[in-house]
Scaffold this motif. Structure first.
Motif, PDB file in Angstrom:
ATOM      1  N   THR A 208       1.000  -0.998  -0.011  1.00 16.63           N
ATOM      2  CA  THR A 208      -0.154  -0.085   0.361  1.00 16.63           C
ATOM      3  C   THR A 208       0.789   1.554   0.078  1.00 16.63           C
ATOM      4  O   THR A 208       2.112   1.611  -0.153  1.00 16.63           O
ATOM      5  CB  THR A 208      -1.120   0.232   1.362  1.00 16.63           C
ATOM      6  N   HIS A 209       0.247   2.115  -0.076  1.00 17.22           N
ATOM      7  CA  HIS A 209       1.111   3.478  -0.753  1.00 17.22           C
ATOM      8  C   HIS A 209       1.643   4.214   1.199  1.00 17.22           C
ATOM      9  O   HIS A 209       2.951   4.176   1.275  1.00 17.22           O
ATOM     10  CB  HIS A 209      -0.206   4.905  -0.801  1.00 17.22           C
ATOM     11  N   GLU A 210       0.918   3.784   2.318  1.00 14.46           N
ATOM     12  CA  GLU A 210       1.286   3.353   3.176  1.00 14.46           C
ATOM     13  C   GLU A 210       2.790   3.094   3.924  1.00 14.46           C
ATOM     14  O   GLU A 210       3.626   3.309   4.485  1.00 14.46           O
ATOM     15  CB  GLU A 210       0.353   3.521   4.757  1.00 14.46           C
ATOM     16  N   ARG A 211       3.061   1.543   3.478  1.00 11.49           N
ATOM     17  CA  ARG A 211       3.662   1.085   3.802  1.00 11.49           C
ATOM     18  C   ARG A 211       4.550   1.617   3.078  1.00 11.49           C
ATOM     19  O   ARG A 211       5.775   0.938   3.252  1.00 11.49           O
ATOM     20  CB  ARG A 211       3.176  -0.319   2.949  1.00 11.49           C
ATOM     21  N   LEU A 212       4.629   1.761   1.569  1.00 10.79           N
ATOM     22  CA  LEU A 212       5.926   2.712   0.567  1.00 10.79           C
ATOM     23  C   LEU A 212       6.387   3.336   1.286  1.00 10.79           C
ATOM     24  O   LEU A 212       7.511   3.570   1.562  1.00 10.79           O
ATOM     25  CB  LEU A 212       5.207   2.440  -0.729  1.00 10.79           C
ATOM     26  N   ALA A 213       5.233   4.447   1.721  1.00  7.49           N
ATOM     27  CA  ALA A 213       5.809   5.480   2.776  1.00  7.49           C
ATOM     28  C   ALA A 213       6.800   4.904   3.883  1.00  7.49           C
ATOM     29  O   ALA A 213       7.776   5.872   4.432  1.00  7.49           O
ATOM     30  CB  ALA A 213       4.733   6.082   3.364  1.00  7.49           C
ATOM     31  N   TYR A 214       6.662   4.531   5.078  1.00  5.98           N
ATOM     32  CA  TYR A 214       7.419   2.915   5.798  1.00  5.98           C
ATOM     33  C   TYR A 214       8.656   3.014   5.337  1.00  5.98           C
ATOM     34  O   TYR A 214       9.832   3.563   6.355  1.00  5.98           O
ATOM     35  CB  TYR A 214       6.569   3.057   5.781  1.00  5.98           C
ATOM     36  N   VAL A 215       8.582   2.007   4.416  1.00  6.49           N
ATOM     37  CA  VAL A 215       9.497   1.863   3.519  1.00  6.49           C
ATOM     38  C   VAL A 215      10.616   3.230   3.418  1.00  6.49           C
ATOM     39  O   VAL A 215      12.366   3.267   3.879  1.00  6.49           O
ATOM     40  CB  VAL A 215       9.634   1.012   2.788  1.00  6.49           C
ATOM     41  N   GLU A 216      10.474   4.059   2.583  1.00  8.38           N
ATOM     42  CA  GLU A 216      11.189   5.161   2.593  1.00  8.38           C
ATOM     43  C   GLU A 216      11.690   5.927   3.752  1.00  8.38           C
ATOM     44  O   GLU A 216      12.444   6.368   3.834  1.00  8.38           O
ATOM     45  CB  GLU A 216      10.488   6.580   2.001  1.00  8.38           C
ATOM     46  N   ASN A 217      10.703   5.844   4.606  1.00  9.76           N
ATOM     47  CA  ASN A 217      11.113   6.717   6.043  1.00  9.76           C
ATOM     48  C   ASN A 217      12.014   5.634   6.880  1.00  9.76           C
ATOM     49  O   ASN A 217      12.986   6.342   7.086  1.00  9.76           O
ATOM     50  CB  ASN A 217      10.239   6.638   6.890  1.00  9.76           C
ATOM     51  N   LEU A 218      12.571   4.482   6.885  1.00  5.27           N
ATOM     52  CA  LEU A 218      13.391   3.895   7.534  1.00  5.27           C
ATOM     53  C   LEU A 218      14.407   4.139   6.172  1.00  5.27           C
ATOM     54  O   LEU A 218      15.792   4.006   6.856  1.00  5.27           O
ATOM     55  CB  LEU A 218      13.178   2.248   6.539  1.00  5.27           C
ATOM     56  N   LEU A 219      14.527   3.740   5.187  1.00  9.26           N
ATOM     57  CA  LEU A 219      16.275   4.421   4.027  1.00  9.26           C
ATOM     58  C   LEU A 219      16.257   5.516   4.329  1.00  9.26           C
ATOM     59  O   LEU A 219      18.165   5.726   4.552  1.00  9.26           O
ATOM     60  CB  LEU A 219      15.167   4.132   3.117  1.00  9.26           C
ATOM     61  N   GLN A 220      15.228   6.468   4.648  1.00  2.00           N
ATOM     62  CA  GLN A 220      16.232   8.325   5.213  1.00  2.00           C
ATOM     63  C   GLN A 220      16.893   7.854   6.293  1.00  2.00           C
ATOM     64  O   GLN A 220      17.589   8.357   6.863  1.00  2.00           O
ATOM     65  CB  GLN A 220      14.868   9.224   4.893  1.00  2.00           C
ATOM     66  N   GLU A 221      16.267   7.166   7.350  1.00  2.00           N
ATOM     67  CA  GLU A 221      16.822   7.330   9.050  1.00  2.00           C
ATOM     68  C   GLU A 221      18.292   6.552   8.754  1.00  2.00           C
ATOM     69  O   GLU A 221      19.177   7.134   9.112  1.00  2.00           O
ATOM     70  CB  GLU A 221      15.564   6.741   9.903  1.00  2.00           C
ATOM     71  N   ALA A 222      18.200   5.597   7.957  1.00  2.00           N
ATOM     72  CA  ALA A 222      19.301   4.685   7.815  1.00  2.00           C
ATOM     73  C   ALA A 222      20.406   5.395   7.193  1.00  2.00           C
ATOM     74  O   ALA A 222      21.747   5.564   7.463  1.00  2.00           O
ATOM     75  CB  ALA A 222      18.998   3.707   6.999  1.00  2.00           C
ATOM     76  N   ARG A 223      20.478   6.625   6.321  1.00  4.02           N
ATOM     77  CA  ARG A 223      21.148   6.731   5.480  1.00  4.02           C
ATOM     78  C   ARG A 223      21.418   8.624   6.645  1.00  4.02           C
ATOM     79  O   ARG A 223      22.542   9.283   6.016  1.00  4.02           O
ATOM     80  CB  ARG A 223      20.551   8.146   4.308  1.00  4.02           C
TER      81      ARG A 223
END
Length: 223
Positions: A208-223
């Protein structure tokens, strides 16, 4: 060991993103979801990959090409019509060979170390299970003494992650066409031929769009 990325899903819940882009090429933090798998598999020592596709599948082939740019060799199993998971894997068996192979759903995001699965398979299948996510609280299977049992909605149930090692023997007697993987697994469970493990690391079903946004947040935090 070869690996297969299951990339034939249409991604209805990710519309309008998937109207003109196949779901595996939807980007998270600027990178297509399928590319995370290809690179992780390459790091884990998998050099021969198979990718099935259906909806807008030529775009996947155009993006990944032969796989040379990622340090792997990629062969494709196009599906003229959706074959579901079991039917899609069965169609690709001639590309996968006679030995056990890894499969991973193209629409998940995970930091699972695929190299841990490059070992002999002592059953017809080995499944990676995860804690039940909020959108699938009933789970799928139970894990007991490293064997998997059918047990959705059981208090001890876990969710199938979309990561597994399968033996071609699992598909003995199957016929071409669309069919699900789960009934084959449940039949094998009856004879204690499905082993498993519980993974507690990062895993998201990007449906879903919500879970895609969650993954993007995880990646941004990792960076």
């Amino acid at each position: 060991m070869k690996a297969m990325i299951l990339a034939a899903g249409k991604g209805e819940r990710l519309r309008p993103l998937t109207l003109h882009t196949p779901k595996p090429l939807v980007r998270a933090a600027g990178v297509p979801l399928i590319e995370y798998h290809v690179r992780a598999l390459a790091r884990a020592g998998f050099s021969e990959l198979v990718v099935n596709h259906a909806w807008l599948g030529q775009q996947i082939e155009d993006y990944l090409g032969s796989g040379e740019g990622f340090g792997v060799s990629i062969r494709y199993s196009p599906e003229g019509e959706p074959l579901e998971t079991g039917g899609g894997i069965f169609k690709a068996l001639p590309l996968l060979g006679d030995a056990p192979f890894l499969i991973v759903n193209g629409d998940i995001f995970t930091d699972y170390d695929f190299s841990t699965l490059r070992r002999p398979l002592s059953a017809k299948a080995h499944l990676v299970l995860v804690d039940n996510p909020a959108h699938h609280p009933q789970g799928d299977f139970r894990l007991h003494d490293h064997l998997i049992e059918d047990g959705a909605a059981d208090a001890a149930s876990l969710t199938y992650s979309g990561i597994a090692v399968l033996s071609p023997e699992l598909f003995t007697g199957c016929q071409p066409g669309a069919f699900k993987l789960a009934p084959l697994l449940r039949d094998a469970m009856q004879s204690k031929q499905v082993s498993g493990e519980h993974f507690t690391g990062r895993w998201v079903d990007v449906g879903t769009h919500e879970r895609l946004a969650y993954v993007e947040n995880l990646l941004q935090e990792a960076r």
